[in-house]
Design a protein around this motif. Structure first.
Motif: not given
Length: 167
Positions: A126-132, A114-122, A46-59
């Motif tokens: 087989g899931m990858e995401f990017a937030y614009l 358009i800046a990429i605010a965050g991205r990651g993969r499960f 995962a990345e947040l604002h272009g740098v590696p990120a470390d977080y936990t969420i429930s979905v």
């Protein structure tokens, strides 16, 4: 055009996942939820604002008619979701599309400034995401790359009589 076709998903960031699920069920008819507690995204995925990120969420994922609804509760670390709660509180966070060509859609966004605010993969599913960044629109926009296995899983969740955008 970065992404076309129907919006696949609308996502709300919430403080209390169980309460939000109950409200969406009672008010908007989301009958069934697929809930994944404590999903961890680390610096390798995962990345947040272009740098590696470390977080936990429930979905929680469900369908209001044919529209996928996602609820995300931040559980730890700094993420786009925790930033949203800090900035504006609970509410609509993003709309998501599944473009035919994920890489081309990302390239087009970048080419358009358009800046990429965050991205990651499960990992492993087989899931990858990017937030614009939403810019003057506000909320983020998500692009998703889904494996055939993930599409099949979502197809099993959608209520009878409806189809996901890739059908």
């Amino acid at each position: 055009m970065i992404a076309g076709g129907p919006i696949f998903q609308l996502c709300w960031v919430v403080r209390d996942l169980a309460a939000a699920r109950d409200a969406f069920t009672a008010r908007y008819g989301v009958a069934h939820w697929f809930t994944v507690p404590d999903v961890h995204f680390g610096p390798a995925s995962a990345e947040l604002h272009g740098v590696p990120a470390d977080y936990t969420i429930s979905v929680a994922l469900g369908y209001a008619g044919g529209q996928q609804v996602e609820l995300i509760e931040p559980r730890g670390g700094v993420s786009l979701y925790s930033e949203h709660l800090d900035r504006v509180g609970p509410g609509l966070h993003h709309a998501a599309w599944v473009p035919d060509d994920f890489d081309a859609a990302l390239a087009e966004a970048r080419a358009g400034g358009i800046a990429i605010a965050g991205r990651g993969r499960f990992e492993g599913v087989g899931m990858e995401f990017a937030y614009l960044e939403g810019g003057p629109i506000g909320s983020c926009f998500e692009l998703l790359r889904l494996s055939e296995g993930m599409k099949a899983m979502f197809d099993q969740l959608i209520p009878e009589g409806f189809t996901n955008p890739w059908q």
